[in-house]
Design a protein around this motif. Structure first.
Motif, mmCIF file in Angstrom:
data_model
loop_
_atom_site.group_PDB
_atom_site.id
_atom_site.type_symbol
_atom_site.label_atom_id
_atom_site.label_comp_id
_atom_site.label_asym_id
_atom_site.label_seq_id
_atom_site.Cartn_x
_atom_site.Cartn_y
_atom_site.Cartn_z
ATOM 1 N N UNK A 27 0.720 -1.222 -0.021
ATOM 2 C CA UNK A 27 0.196 0.037 0.161
ATOM 3 C C UNK A 27 0.905 1.376 -0.232
ATOM 4 N N UNK A 28 2.237 1.051 0.075
ATOM 5 C CA UNK A 28 2.976 2.112 0.377
ATOM 6 C C UNK A 28 3.169 2.918 -0.939
ATOM 7 N N UNK A 29 2.739 2.376 -2.066
ATOM 8 C CA UNK A 29 2.741 2.747 -3.420
ATOM 9 C C UNK A 29 1.624 3.977 -3.744
ATOM 10 N N UNK A 30 0.753 3.912 -2.694
ATOM 11 C CA UNK A 30 -0.156 5.223 -2.584
ATOM 12 C C UNK A 30 0.462 6.352 -2.576
ATOM 13 N N UNK A 31 1.334 6.394 -1.381
ATOM 14 C CA UNK A 31 2.167 7.529 -1.024
ATOM 15 C C UNK A 31 2.912 8.149 -1.975
ATOM 16 N N UNK A 32 3.591 6.771 -3.042
ATOM 17 C CA UNK A 32 4.430 7.223 -4.104
ATOM 18 C C UNK A 32 3.624 8.006 -5.036
ATOM 19 N N UNK A 33 2.345 7.646 -5.270
ATOM 20 C CA UNK A 33 1.487 8.437 -6.057
ATOM 21 C C UNK A 33 0.991 9.776 -5.589
ATOM 22 N N UNK A 34 1.097 9.950 -4.235
ATOM 23 C CA UNK A 34 0.789 11.321 -3.682
ATOM 24 C C UNK A 34 2.129 12.062 -4.041
ATOM 25 N N UNK A 35 3.266 11.600 -3.931
ATOM 26 C CA UNK A 35 4.352 12.307 -3.958
ATOM 27 C C UNK A 35 4.684 12.592 -5.600
ATOM 28 N N UNK A 36 4.344 11.772 -6.429
ATOM 29 C CA UNK A 36 4.238 11.926 -7.968
ATOM 30 C C UNK A 36 3.226 13.130 -8.258
ATOM 31 N N UNK A 37 1.942 13.013 -7.825
ATOM 32 C CA UNK A 37 0.947 13.912 -8.164
ATOM 33 C C UNK A 37 1.498 15.586 -7.490
ATOM 34 N N UNK A 38 2.200 15.343 -6.414
ATOM 35 C CA UNK A 38 2.456 16.622 -5.916
ATOM 36 C C UNK A 38 3.556 17.342 -6.479
ATOM 37 N N UNK A 39 4.497 16.543 -7.010
ATOM 38 C CA UNK A 39 5.758 17.130 -7.852
ATOM 39 C C UNK A 39 5.228 17.569 -9.214
ATOM 40 N N UNK A 40 4.238 16.758 -9.748
ATOM 41 C CA UNK A 40 3.665 17.053 -11.167
ATOM 42 C C UNK A 40 2.939 18.480 -10.883
ATOM 43 N N UNK A 41 2.141 18.657 -9.986
ATOM 44 C CA UNK A 41 1.386 19.823 -9.662
ATOM 45 C C UNK A 41 2.281 21.030 -9.324
ATOM 46 N N UNK A 42 3.486 20.763 -9.087
ATOM 47 C CA UNK A 42 4.206 21.918 -8.736
ATOM 48 C C UNK A 42 5.064 22.171 -9.737
ATOM 49 N N UNK A 43 5.590 21.358 -10.377
ATOM 50 C CA UNK A 43 6.537 21.710 -11.722
ATOM 51 C C UNK A 43 5.873 21.785 -13.060
ATOM 52 N N UNK A 44 4.666 21.405 -13.172
ATOM 53 C CA UNK A 44 3.893 21.538 -14.456
ATOM 54 C C UNK A 44 2.684 22.727 -14.485
ATOM 55 N N UNK A 45 2.921 23.683 -14.788
ATOM 56 C CA UNK A 45 2.096 24.760 -14.963
ATOM 57 C C UNK A 45 0.820 24.501 -15.602
ATOM 58 N N UNK A 46 0.579 23.990 -16.517
ATOM 59 C CA UNK A 46 -0.790 23.596 -17.241
ATOM 60 C C UNK A 46 -1.434 22.660 -16.462
ATOM 61 N N UNK A 47 -0.813 21.711 -15.900
ATOM 62 C CA UNK A 47 -1.501 20.622 -14.948
ATOM 63 C C UNK A 47 -2.302 21.506 -13.618
ATOM 64 N N UNK A 48 -1.184 22.422 -13.150
ATOM 65 C CA UNK A 48 -1.698 23.101 -12.146
ATOM 66 C C UNK A 48 -2.818 23.878 -12.178
ATOM 67 N N UNK A 49 -2.929 24.654 -13.211
ATOM 68 C CA UNK A 49 -3.904 25.558 -13.501
ATOM 69 C C UNK A 49 -5.260 24.899 -13.987
ATOM 70 N N UNK A 50 -4.936 23.664 -14.686
ATOM 71 C CA UNK A 50 -6.258 22.885 -14.948
ATOM 72 C C UNK A 50 -7.081 22.390 -13.400
ATOM 73 N N UNK A 51 -6.003 22.101 -12.682
ATOM 74 C CA UNK A 51 -6.698 21.698 -11.358
ATOM 75 C C UNK A 51 -7.329 22.749 -10.624
ATOM 76 N N UNK A 52 -6.681 24.031 -10.711
ATOM 77 C CA UNK A 52 -7.389 25.068 -10.128
ATOM 78 C C UNK A 52 -8.612 25.553 -10.825
ATOM 79 N N UNK A 53 -8.527 25.392 -12.106
ATOM 80 C CA UNK A 53 -9.842 25.802 -13.009
ATOM 81 C C UNK A 53 -10.893 24.783 -12.610
ATOM 82 N N UNK A 54 -10.679 23.441 -12.388
ATOM 83 C CA UNK A 54 -11.536 22.309 -12.366
ATOM 84 C C UNK A 54 -12.170 22.652 -10.797
ATOM 85 N N UNK A 55 -11.500 23.041 -9.809
ATOM 86 C CA UNK A 55 -12.084 23.454 -8.799
ATOM 87 C C UNK A 55 -12.837 24.407 -8.445
ATOM 88 N N UNK A 56 -12.439 25.378 -9.274
ATOM 89 C CA UNK A 56 -12.941 26.870 -9.108
ATOM 90 C C UNK A 56 -14.466 26.625 -10.024
#
Length: 212
Positions: A27-56
């Motif tokens: 189950x530790x792979x779930x935390x690895x997914x969290x880390x991957x998602x977090x890094x992708x969110x931080x370093x990928x501007x398009x993905x970050x803006x897409x998430x913000x727009x979706x939530x908005x």
């Protein structure tokens, strides 16, 4: 970090080795997914803006109406997940085995005579189900009287930094001398020589051949 927490909470000073037990360990792979998602969110501007727009865009919808419940469920599920992962520990000492789980965080102690059976061998092919292992991986399973099976090669940590093969070889001699039933096969042993040095393969062969 998780291994350090497990070692601190569950492992006594006189331990020989302890295992991080499957399937909870996977189950530790779930935390690895969290880390991957977090890094992708931080370093990928398009993905970050897409998430913000979706939530908005959902501010007037489901997310806004249930924000508190969603956060509560997310936090609660992660507490349960973390507890399930951390508690998946079996400790081997000089004279007993202590098995922990999310249902038994205080642990259940077994004497060596409480081991019902030993099985050892070498895997002949790679697999992901029911557990993950590669071709040539050595396994050493002990079945406790409760029915719980523990693979001692799923190592969390070994005392004094010694290689687990040497600990398992010494333990195996003791258990077999006690008359504990053992099923062992040298089939696929040759695969171990493809990835391990002779000092380790010699010990594995001794373990596999020790059935008297």
């Amino acid at each position: 970090m998780i291994v350090k927490i497990q070692n601190k909470l569950f492992v006594p000073e006189d331990y020989l080795m302890w295992t991080f037990n499957y399937p909870n360990s996977s189950f530790i792979f779930i935390y690895e997914l969290y880390l991957f998602f977090g890094l992708f969110y931080i370093f990928h501007k398009g993905f970050r803006e897409g998430i913000r727009n979706k939530l908005s865009s959902s501010e007037e919808g489901f997310f806004k109406r249930n924000k508190k419940l969603i956060y509560t469920l997310f936090i609660a599920s992660n507490i349960v997940l973390f507890y399930t992962i951390v508690s998946a520990v079996t400790v081997v000492t000089n004279n007993k085995i202590i098995d922990y789980s999310y249902l038994n965080p205080l642990g259940h102690e077994y004497e060596f005579k409480d081991i019902a059976q030993i099985s050892s061998g070498v895997h002949g092919k790679k697999s992901y189900i029911p557990s993950t292992y590669s071709k040539g991986d050595f396994f050493y399973n002990i079945k406790l009287e409760s029915g719980k099976e523990v693979d001692l090669t799923e190592v969390g940590e070994v005392n004094n930094g010694e290689h687990e093969i040497f600990i398992i070889e010494e333990l195996d001699r003791k258990l077999v001398d006690m008359g504990i039933p053992k099923v062992s096969s040298t089939k696929n042993f040759g695969y171990t020589t493809e990835s391990l040095d002779e000092i380790y393969t010699d010990k594995i062969r001794d373990i596999l051949e020790n059935t008297d």
